[in-house]
Motif scaffolding. Structure first.
Motif, PDB file in Angstrom:
ATOM      1  N   ASP A 131       0.938  -1.269  -0.122  1.00 28.04           N
ATOM      2  CA  ASP A 131      -0.210   0.150   0.039  1.00 28.04           C
ATOM      3  C   ASP A 131       0.961   1.090   0.063  1.00 28.04           C
ATOM      4  O   ASP A 131       1.745   1.434   0.851  1.00 28.04           O
ATOM      5  CB  ASP A 131      -0.977   0.054   1.249  1.00 28.04           C
ATOM      6  CG  ASP A 131      -1.922   1.169   1.146  1.00 28.04           C
ATOM      7  OD1 ASP A 131      -1.766   2.095   0.329  1.00 28.04           O
ATOM      8  OD2 ASP A 131      -2.915   1.040   1.931  1.00 28.04           O
ATOM      9  N   PRO A 132       0.795   2.047  -0.990  1.00 28.65           N
ATOM     10  CA  PRO A 132       1.469   3.375  -0.965  1.00 28.65           C
ATOM     11  C   PRO A 132       1.550   4.230   0.328  1.00 28.65           C
ATOM     12  O   PRO A 132       2.488   4.569   0.734  1.00 28.65           O
ATOM     13  CB  PRO A 132       0.792   4.288  -2.050  1.00 28.65           C
ATOM     14  CG  PRO A 132       0.268   3.238  -3.059  1.00 28.65           C
ATOM     15  CD  PRO A 132      -0.137   2.101  -2.067  1.00 28.65           C
ATOM     16  N   ARG A 133       0.427   4.224   0.973  1.00 33.57           N
ATOM     17  CA  ARG A 133       0.257   4.774   2.271  1.00 33.57           C
ATOM     18  C   ARG A 133       1.430   4.185   3.352  1.00 33.57           C
ATOM     19  O   ARG A 133       1.781   4.957   4.021  1.00 33.57           O
ATOM     20  CB  ARG A 133      -1.240   5.100   2.787  1.00 33.57           C
ATOM     21  CG  ARG A 133      -2.032   5.990   2.104  1.00 33.57           C
ATOM     22  CD  ARG A 133      -3.531   6.087   2.441  1.00 33.57           C
ATOM     23  NE  ARG A 133      -4.124   6.937   1.580  1.00 33.57           N
ATOM     24  CZ  ARG A 133      -5.616   7.396   1.904  1.00 33.57           C
ATOM     25  NH1 ARG A 133      -5.931   6.857   2.941  1.00 33.57           N
ATOM     26  NH2 ARG A 133      -5.986   8.216   1.089  1.00 33.57           N
ATOM     27  N   ALA A 191       4.304   5.512   5.143  1.00 33.14           N
ATOM     28  CA  ALA A 191       4.573   5.766   6.629  1.00 33.14           C
ATOM     29  C   ALA A 191       5.925   4.802   7.254  1.00 33.14           C
ATOM     30  O   ALA A 191       6.428   5.484   8.142  1.00 33.14           O
ATOM     31  CB  ALA A 191       3.252   5.077   7.407  1.00 33.14           C
ATOM     32  N   TRP A 192       6.212   3.792   6.496  1.00 29.11           N
ATOM     33  CA  TRP A 192       7.209   3.040   7.027  1.00 29.11           C
ATOM     34  C   TRP A 192       8.654   3.706   6.589  1.00 29.11           C
ATOM     35  O   TRP A 192       9.341   3.683   7.488  1.00 29.11           O
ATOM     36  CB  TRP A 192       7.385   1.786   6.099  1.00 29.11           C
ATOM     37  CG  TRP A 192       8.434   0.929   6.486  1.00 29.11           C
ATOM     38  CD1 TRP A 192       8.559  -0.054   7.460  1.00 29.11           C
ATOM     39  CD2 TRP A 192       9.685   0.837   5.796  1.00 29.11           C
ATOM     40  NE1 TRP A 192       9.699  -0.866   7.723  1.00 29.11           N
ATOM     41  CE2 TRP A 192      10.400  -0.324   6.561  1.00 29.11           C
ATOM     42  CE3 TRP A 192      10.090   1.448   4.752  1.00 29.11           C
ATOM     43  CZ2 TRP A 192      11.826  -0.739   6.015  1.00 29.11           C
ATOM     44  CZ3 TRP A 192      11.168   1.003   4.219  1.00 29.11           C
ATOM     45  CH2 TRP A 192      12.298   0.082   4.812  1.00 29.11           C
ATOM     46  N   VAL A 193       8.569   4.519   5.625  1.00 26.85           N
ATOM     47  CA  VAL A 193       9.836   5.443   5.254  1.00 26.85           C
ATOM     48  C   VAL A 193       9.795   6.530   6.170  1.00 26.85           C
ATOM     49  O   VAL A 193      11.039   6.787   6.658  1.00 26.85           O
ATOM     50  CB  VAL A 193       9.775   5.995   3.847  1.00 26.85           C
ATOM     51  CG1 VAL A 193      10.823   6.894   3.550  1.00 26.85           C
ATOM     52  CG2 VAL A 193       9.755   4.732   2.786  1.00 26.85           C
ATOM     53  N   HIS A 194       8.731   7.109   6.541  1.00 25.47           N
ATOM     54  CA  HIS A 194       8.641   8.187   7.548  1.00 25.47           C
ATOM     55  C   HIS A 194       9.265   7.996   8.897  1.00 25.47           C
ATOM     56  O   HIS A 194       9.972   8.675   9.612  1.00 25.47           O
ATOM     57  CB  HIS A 194       7.377   8.662   7.596  1.00 25.47           C
ATOM     58  CG  HIS A 194       7.196   9.835   8.488  1.00 25.47           C
ATOM     59  ND1 HIS A 194       7.791  11.186   8.105  1.00 25.47           N
ATOM     60  CD2 HIS A 194       6.565  10.206   9.605  1.00 25.47           C
ATOM     61  CE1 HIS A 194       7.544  12.089   9.227  1.00 25.47           C
ATOM     62  NE2 HIS A 194       6.733  11.378  10.146  1.00 25.47           N
ATOM     63  N   ASN A 202      12.150   1.829  12.922  1.00 29.28           N
ATOM     64  CA  ASN A 202      11.614   0.617  12.769  1.00 29.28           C
ATOM     65  C   ASN A 202      12.271  -0.444  12.180  1.00 29.28           C
ATOM     66  O   ASN A 202      11.612  -1.416  11.671  1.00 29.28           O
ATOM     67  CB  ASN A 202      10.185   0.984  11.882  1.00 29.28           C
ATOM     68  CG  ASN A 202      10.612   1.614  10.498  1.00 29.28           C
ATOM     69  OD1 ASN A 202      11.571   2.083  10.286  1.00 29.28           O
ATOM     70  ND2 ASN A 202       9.677   1.565   9.656  1.00 29.28           N
ATOM     71  N   VAL A 203      13.666  -0.390  11.924  1.00 30.75           N
ATOM     72  CA  VAL A 203      14.528  -1.340  11.439  1.00 30.75           C
ATOM     73  C   VAL A 203      15.372  -1.759  12.316  1.00 30.75           C
ATOM     74  O   VAL A 203      16.235  -0.727  12.904  1.00 30.75           O
ATOM     75  CB  VAL A 203      14.884  -0.770   9.853  1.00 30.75           C
ATOM     76  CG1 VAL A 203      15.796  -1.841   9.450  1.00 30.75           C
ATOM     77  CG2 VAL A 203      13.780  -0.383   9.091  1.00 30.75           C
ATOM     78  N   PRO A 204      15.863  -2.706  12.600  1.00 29.91           N
ATOM     79  CA  PRO A 204      16.816  -3.378  13.468  1.00 29.91           C
ATOM     80  C   PRO A 204      18.223  -2.768  13.056  1.00 29.91           C
ATOM     81  O   PRO A 204      18.371  -2.552  11.449  1.00 29.91           O
ATOM     82  CB  PRO A 204      16.983  -4.716  13.331  1.00 29.91           C
ATOM     83  CG  PRO A 204      15.526  -5.141  12.823  1.00 29.91           C
ATOM     84  CD  PRO A 204      15.008  -4.264  12.172  1.00 29.91           C
ATOM     85  N   PRO A 205      19.305  -2.150  13.882  1.00 28.96           N
ATOM     86  CA  PRO A 205      20.390  -1.595  13.371  1.00 28.96           C
ATOM     87  C   PRO A 205      21.116  -2.386  12.368  1.00 28.96           C
ATOM     88  O   PRO A 205      21.838  -1.797  11.247  1.00 28.96           O
ATOM     89  CB  PRO A 205      21.042  -1.227  14.706  1.00 28.96           C
ATOM     90  CG  PRO A 205      19.864  -1.140  15.598  1.00 28.96           C
ATOM     91  CD  PRO A 205      19.093  -2.214  15.064  1.00 28.96           C
TER      92      PRO A 205
END
Length: 206
Positions: A67-69, A73-76, A81-84
């Motif tokens: 979903d583009p939204r 949101a994930w990029v924002h 939100n991603v393990p180092p």
């Protein structure tokens, strides 16, 4: 009576010369077509996926991959939100890919070849062929076997490595002069520098 302008003749002669220079440059440099195609396919594929997802969203259909939204949101929320470890590995991978494309773009990408001037056409010789010719002359001058001579040719340097036969000294200056003479005979451009290295340890006569 037709008048001939002499200033037009050099231009006509220069045109084929420029054409030969372009063809020679293609033979002396590696093609960037493969890297360009890969980059174009990656960019085009990403654009098509984004266009498809936007089109599905506009007509009220379910998304195909993401979903583009949700993607926005994930990029924002990055990098929280991603393990180092994954984030660092992804960054290094992107850096490596970008560096590869950057070097492909800026480096000359020269092939192991030299140009030999010729009025009849375009002559390009592989460095291996040139090295073989130089090794033959160096071997004869040093009176050694094929296995005792190693010649490597690059754009600006020719390295001759000799292992003399035990009890039979090698005249390093003589070998260098012979190799330089052979280079002048081949008329390659540019003419590389010659360096001769004679090993301090000899081999048993063959």
């Amino acid at each position: 009576m037709t008048q001939i302008h002499h200033e037009d003749v050099p231009q006509e002669e220069a045109a084929p010369e420029r054409f030969r220079d372009r063809i020679t440059a293609r033979e002396l440099h590696s093609s960037r077509a493969a890297a360009s195609i890969v980059a174009a396919v990656l960019v085009a594929g990403l654009c098509l996926v984004l266009l498809l997802e936007a089109l599905l969203k506009a007509i009220g259909q379910r998304y195909w991959l993401v979903d583009p939204r949700d993607a926005a949101a994930w990029v924002h929320q990055l990098p929280g939100n991603v393990p180092p470890l994954i984030l660092g590995a992804s960054g290094l991978l992107l850096l490596f890919v970008g560096l590869v494309f950057f070097l492909k773009a800026v480096l000359p990408g020269r092939l192991p070849r030299h140009r030999i001037p010729s009025r009849r056409g375009i002559v390009v010789a592989d460095n291996e062929v040139i090295a073989s010719s130089l090794a033959r002359r160096a071997r004869a001058a040093a009176n050694v076997s094929r296995e005792q001579v190693l010649v490597t040719v690059s754009r600006n340097l020719v390295e001759v490595q000799l292992r003399p036969t035990s009890g039979m000294p090698v005249d390093e200056a003589l070998v260098q002069g012979v190799v330089e003479d052979e280079l002048l005979r081949t008329r390659i451009e540019p003419v590389p520098e010659v360096r001769v290295h004679v090993s301090s340890s000899g081999v048993v006569g063959q």
